[in-house]
Scaffold this active site. Structure first.
Site, PDB file in Angstrom:
ATOM      1  N   CYS A   1      38.630 -41.213  30.349  1.00 44.14           N
ATOM      2  CA  CYS A   1      39.261 -42.002  29.294  1.00 44.14           C
ATOM      3  C   CYS A   1      38.915 -43.489  29.454  1.00 44.14           C
ATOM      4  O   CYS A   1      37.782 -43.873  29.233  1.00 44.14           O
ATOM      5  CB  CYS A   1      40.769 -41.754  29.285  1.00 44.14           C
TER       6      CYS A   1
ATOM      7  N   GLU B   1      42.597 -34.563  34.991  1.00 48.78           N
ATOM      8  CA  GLU B   1      43.569 -34.762  36.086  1.00 48.78           C
ATOM      9  C   GLU B   1      44.996 -34.433  35.653  1.00 48.78           C
ATOM     10  O   GLU B   1      45.877 -34.310  36.499  1.00 48.78           O
ATOM     11  CB  GLU B   1      43.466 -36.198  36.625  1.00 48.78           C
TER      12      GLU B   1
ATOM     13  N   HIS C   1      41.611 -35.615  29.626  1.00 55.23           N
ATOM     14  CA  HIS C   1      42.101 -35.868  30.982  1.00 55.23           C
ATOM     15  C   HIS C   1      42.186 -34.629  31.867  1.00 55.23           C
ATOM     16  O   HIS C   1      43.238 -33.972  31.917  1.00 55.23           O
ATOM     17  CB  HIS C   1      43.496 -36.492  30.902  1.00 55.23           C
TER      18      HIS C   1
END
Lengths: 81, 230
Positions: free
Chosen positions: B87, B198, B196
Site C-alpha cells: 500500500c 499482512e 494488504h
C-alpha cells in the site's frame, strides 16, 4: 521579495478524476462550454535575495524530484520579481 | 539462524505492527527500523508497511523517499535485498524508482475498504514463490490512491516479462491499469502490492490466512538462496 512559482499538473495522458469531478460541478452550476478541467497544484517560494541562475537550477532540480513525480506529472517554473 | 526482516516505521505508518507480526508468524524475526536510521541493521529483507507516511503530504510516499533510511534501502534493493512494499509502501517504492509507474487517486475518488479477491500471476519473485500461479486469494484492500498507472510501453514490458505478480478479480477497485494489484522488479526481489497481505495472516482477525504466503515465500527464498539456514 521575489517569488518562484512552481506549477505541477498531471500529464495529459493521466486520468484526473478530481478535475473530472470539478467539470461535473461546473455543469450543475450552469457554466456551459467548458470542455475539460485539469486540477494541479502550485508552490509559491518566497526567496531571500536575488534569484540567480544557480538558485533557479537548484529549484528546477527540486521541482523534478520532490515537488513533482515525473512519471505522472509535468511542471513549470516561473519567477516573479 | 532465523531470518531477520526489517519493518520500517515512518511518521504516519499504520501497519508496521501487523507487518512485524506477519513476519513472526511466517517464522522470521522482525526487526524495527526507524525512518531516521542511517543503516539497515544487517537485516535479510525489508517490509515497507502501509499507512500515511509523513501524512501523505505532497504526494503519497513522496517525502518518505528522502528519509535517511531510504537512501540505504534503494542501494540495497538495487543490490538484490528482498523488499516488500504494501500500500503506502508500494507508493514509496514507485516514488523511489525501485519499481516503475505510480499510484494515483482512485478513479471514483472514494476511499475503498473491503476484502478483495486477487489472482497470483507470478510465483518466481522472492515474495510469491509459495503460491501457485493462478491461485485466487482474498485479502483486505484499503486505499484512496491505489490506481496503478504507467505508460503503455512500461505496462507492455511488465506483462511481457511476467512482472505483474497479482491482478484484481471482479470489479477493479481503483482504476488500476490492466487490473494490476502488484508488480515486481526485473530481478524479482522488490515487490509492491496495494492490498494488504499482512492483515490476512490469522483466522481471528483476517478474512483468510492467504496473506501469510507472501511472508513464508520470503523465508523460503532466503533459505533457498543460502542466506539463512532452515
Amino acid at each position: 521579495m521575489p517569488k518562484i512559482i512552481v506549477s505541477v499538473a498531471l500529464k495529459p495522458e493521466i486520468l484526473d478524476p478530481q478535475g473530472r469531478a470539478v467539470l461535473g460541478a461546473l455543469g450543475r452550476l450552469g457554466l456551459s462550454g467548458v470542455a475539460d478541467v485539469r486540477q494541479g497544484k502550485q508552490f509559491v517560494l518566497s526567496i531571500d535575495g536575488d534569484v540567480d541562475d544557480a538558485k533557479l537550477a537548484q529549484i528546477n532540480e527540486i521541482a523534478a524530484t520532490l515537488l513533482s513525480n515525473p512519471v505522472i506529472e509535468d511542471f513549470t517554473v516561473e519567477v516573479r520579481p | 539462524m532465523t531470518p531477520r526482516v526489517g519493518v520500517i516505521t515512518f511518521p504516519g505508518s499504520l501497519d508496521d505492527k501487523d507487518a512485524a507480526r506477519a513476519v513472526r508468524l511466517a517464522g522470521g524475526e522482525s526487526v524495527s527500523l526507524w525512518h531516521a536510521d542511517a543503516n539497515l541493521h544487517s537485516v535479510d529483507a525489508v517490509v515497507l508497511p502501509g499507512g500515511f507516511s509523513y501524512g501523505d503530504y505532497l504526494r503519497c510516499g513522496a517525502i518518505a523517499k528522502f528519509a535517511p533510511v531510504m537512501e540505504k534501502l534503494v542501494d540495497a534493493g538495487n543490490g538484490g535485498l528482498p523488499i516488500l512494499g504494501i500500500c503506502n509502501g508500494f507508493q514509496v517504492l514507485t516514488e523511489s524508482h525501485l519499481l516503475p509507474g505510480a499510484l494515483t487517486r482512485n478513479d471514483h475518488l472514494h476511499f475503498i475498504c473491503r476484502d478483495q479477491k486477487l489472482r497470483i500471476e507470478n510465483n518466481s519473485s522472492a515474495w510469491t514463490s509459495d503460491f501457485e500461479v493462478g491461485a485466487e486469494i482474498l485479502i483486505p484492500l484499503k486505499n484512496g490512491e491505489g490506481g496503478y498507472v504507467a505508460d503503455e510501453k512500461t505496462l507492455d514490458e511488465l506483462e511481457g516479462e511476467g512482472r505483474v505478480i497479482a491482478r484484481y478479480l471482479g470489479l477493479n477497485p481503483n482504476g488500476s491499469r490492466r487490473d494490476i494489484a502488484g508488480i515486481t522488479n526485473a530481478r524479482g526481489n522488490v515487490v509492491g502490492i496495494m492490498p494488504h497481505p499482512e492483515h490476512a495472516v490469522e483466522k481471528l482477525t483476517g478474512p483468510t490466512t492467504d496473506g501469510l504466503g507472501f511472508f513464508t515465500s520470503l523465508i523460503t527464498s532466503l533459505v533457498n538462496n543460502g542466506k539463512v539456514s532452515a
